[in-house]
Design an enzyme around this catalytic site. Structure first.
Site, mmCIF file in Angstrom:
data_model
loop_
_atom_site.group_PDB
_atom_site.id
_atom_site.type_symbol
_atom_site.label_atom_id
_atom_site.label_comp_id
_atom_site.label_asym_id
_atom_site.label_seq_id
_atom_site.Cartn_x
_atom_site.Cartn_y
_atom_site.Cartn_z
ATOM 1 N N LYS A 112 0.819 -1.208 0.000
ATOM 2 C CA LYS A 112 0.000 0.000 0.000
ATOM 3 C C LYS A 112 0.860 1.269 0.000
ATOM 4 O O LYS A 112 0.427 2.317 -0.462
ATOM 5 C CB LYS A 112 -0.931 0.026 1.225
HETATM 6 C C1 PLP Z 1 -4.190 -4.827 0.346
HETATM 7 C C2 PLP Z 1 -3.364 -6.018 0.291
HETATM 8 C C3 PLP Z 1 -3.636 -7.039 -0.629
HETATM 9 C C4 PLP Z 1 -4.803 -6.989 -1.573
HETATM 10 O O1 PLP Z 1 -4.668 -5.987 -2.538
HETATM 11 P P1 PLP Z 1 -5.952 -5.490 -3.340
HETATM 12 O O2 PLP Z 1 -5.492 -4.350 -4.144
HETATM 13 O O3 PLP Z 1 -6.967 -5.102 -2.307
HETATM 14 O O4 PLP Z 1 -6.424 -6.639 -4.155
HETATM 15 C C5 PLP Z 1 -2.769 -8.127 -0.658
HETATM 16 N N1 PLP Z 1 -1.749 -8.230 0.199
HETATM 17 C C6 PLP Z 1 -1.461 -7.274 1.102
HETATM 18 C C7 PLP Z 1 -0.320 -7.466 2.023
HETATM 19 C C8 PLP Z 1 -2.262 -6.140 1.180
HETATM 20 O O5 PLP Z 1 -1.970 -5.191 2.088
#
Ligand code: PLP
Length: 495
Positions: A112
């Site tokens: 993120k």
């Molecule tokens: C948010 C997240 C995901 C999923 O990503 P999306 O964009 O919501 O599909 C997978 N792994 C981690 C560690 C995340 O923080």
């Protein structure tokens, strides 16, 4: 060529990129989508020579067409700096026949950070460009990682405040500690008695509350979103797929123009949608492999064409993927319907009312680039252990879901194309699950003992993000019911 952003739910007037970023969600409840996908205008063989910032500029300038070159470069420079613990920003690591694209070298050690390091800058620039005087209130629902990354990105950013809701019993101990120790006068973190879908639904409801928006405006506030429904998050996520391609080229692992596959551990469908956009831009990608955990609503969808959220919500060791309503899938639905807002709205209202919808055969045919599968809890743990035993490399639970699904894909299809796996979190963020997978005997240890042990067995230095929370004081201990979220926000803003 200028890009405008349409709503996925109506043909209301298209908006500029900066307006779409400011608003987050369209007023009709739809998501903003680009009116066309621009073609990458750097020749593929040039990608190998570009660093992360240059790649970011080449990709983002095509989508954020109302930003000046200078504005965009400034945002990029502020985002991708020494907050990241490696010059490469997103290194590609080859292990056991797959390429792990490590997206966890930012401030909060999850992917993120890739988008949330730049979103505050895109947002404040957008506010300036649109002569917005109100303070921007970022409202975010998190399944664990978005919350901390958004808090870290927005803390003490002038002209902004941020409120984060997380499922009180649905995040890892490290994730919770990271959030509730967040500093910054403009931050608030609230646990809700409910799951991530409850938090996300509550946030969407607050966004759609016109009366509240008027009250806010009168007091000098307006909402925006840091969730992956914001186009300002999606666009920066396209960058690292393009960058990964350049890295593989540079390392001589592929030839210019050769197609690769991409595997993405998926929850809200933002990360994999970014890979889909990268492919639409002309990046040589063959298959988009969508990996789910036991909340395998997407796997079922790709197999049957029916999306059905009427099922038990499972708490897994990959909590950031514990999601039954994948918000960003709506963008894909809109595109495969031929950018048809009416069709999409019809399906989305079926989802709201009955929790399910079925796409047409013609739409299903548009999904040929996707492959979906899932990993259960046991398979996820086994994947962590076996990769560690084979290579010494430790991956987190989310990445393990992707790794396991990739192996299933490979066995099923015999496809041996070079494949990039989105490695979405550092194992240090999910230490307990990771260490238990490697050796059940570690289960007795305390959280931070486990951290030290992980560092020892992997030979990886404990990330700064973890060192910081060892002793940090708890600054937020707010909890509310899922139908009290609005009051929690108005309370924080003193409306
Ligand atoms: C948010 C997240 C995901 C999923 O990503 P999306 O964009 O919501 O599909 C997978 N792994 C981690 C560690 C995340 O923080």
């Amino acid at each position: 060529m200028e890009i405008r952003y349409n709503s996925t739910r109506s043909k209301s007037a298209p908006v500029k990129a900066s307006e779409a970023i400011l608003r987050g969600l369209s007023e009709d409840g739809g998501l903003f989508v680009p009116d066309h996908i621009p073609a990458l205008d750097v020749p593929v063989d040039k990608l190998a020579e570009m660093d992360y910032r240059q790649t970011a500029y080449e990709v983002m300038k095509l989508f954020l067409t109302d930003f000046t070159g200078e504005e965009l470069k400034d945002c990029i420079a502020k985002a991708y700096d020494d907050k990241f613990d490696t010059e490469e920003i997103a290194p590609v690591v080859e292990k056991d026949g797959a390429y792990y694209l490590e997206l966890f070298h930012g401030a909060t050690i999850a992917f993120k950070d890739m988008a949330l390091s730049i979103l505050p800058h895109l947002l404040t620039t957008s506010a300036k460009k649109n002569h917005v005087k109100n303070e921007i209130v970022i409202l975010t629902a998190t399944s664990g990682d978005t919350g901390k990354a958004a808090l870290s990105g927005f803390a003490d950013v002038e002209g902004t405040r941020i409120v984060v809701f997380y499922p009180k019993n649905g995040v890892s101990p490290i994730q919770e500690k990271q959030m509730i120790t967040q500093k910054g006068k403009n931050t608030r973190v609230i646990g809700i008695h409910g799951n991530f879908d409850d938090a996300q639904t509550g946030v969407k409801k607050i966004f759609g509350d016109r009366k509240l928006a008027e009250e806010m405006d009168a007091k000098g506030f307006q909402f925006s979103s840091a969730n992956s429904i914001n186009i300002g998050r999606l666009v920066p996520q396209i960058v690292y797929y393009v960058y990964a391609y350049g890295q593989l080229l540079k390392a001589g692992k592929i030839k210019a123009g050769e197609k690769i596959n991409v595997t993405v551990p998926t929850g809200n469908f933002g990360n994999i949608l970014a890979a889909y956009y990268a492919k639409q831009m002309g990046l040589p990608i063959d298959k988009l492999i969508c990996a789910s955990n036991e909340n395998k609503v997407l796997y079922d969808f790709f197999r049957t064409g029916t999306y059905d959220r009427n099922r038990e919500f499972v708490l897994t060791s990959s909590p950031s993927m514990d999601i039954l309503i994948s918000s960003n899938l709506e963008r894909l639905i809109y595109h495969i319907a031929g950018n048809d807002a009416d069709k999409n709205r019809e399906l989305m209202s079926a989802l709201t009312q009955g929790g399910t919808y079925t796409i047409t055969e013609a739409m299903k045919a548009e999904l040929a680039d996707f492959y979906g599968n899932y990993a259960d809890e046991k398979e996820t743990a086994e994947t962590i252990r076996s990769l560690y035993e084979k290579t010494g490399y430790v991956i987190d639970t989310h990445t393990a879901v992707a790794s396991c699904v990739y192996e299933k894909y490979r066995k099923e299809t015999g496809d041996e194309r070079p494949t990039v796996l989105a490695s979405t979190a550092s194992p240090f963020k999910f230490t307990r699950s990771v260490m238990k997978a490697i050796d059940g005997g570690y289960e007795q240890m305390e959280d931070f003992e486990l951290v030290d042990k992980l560092s020892e067995i992997s030979g990886v230095k404990t990330p700064k993000a973890i060192e910081e929370i060892r002793t940090a004081p708890v600054l937020h201990n707010y909890v509310c019911e899922k139908d009290e979220m609005k009051q929690a926000v108005t309370g924080f803003l003193r409306l």
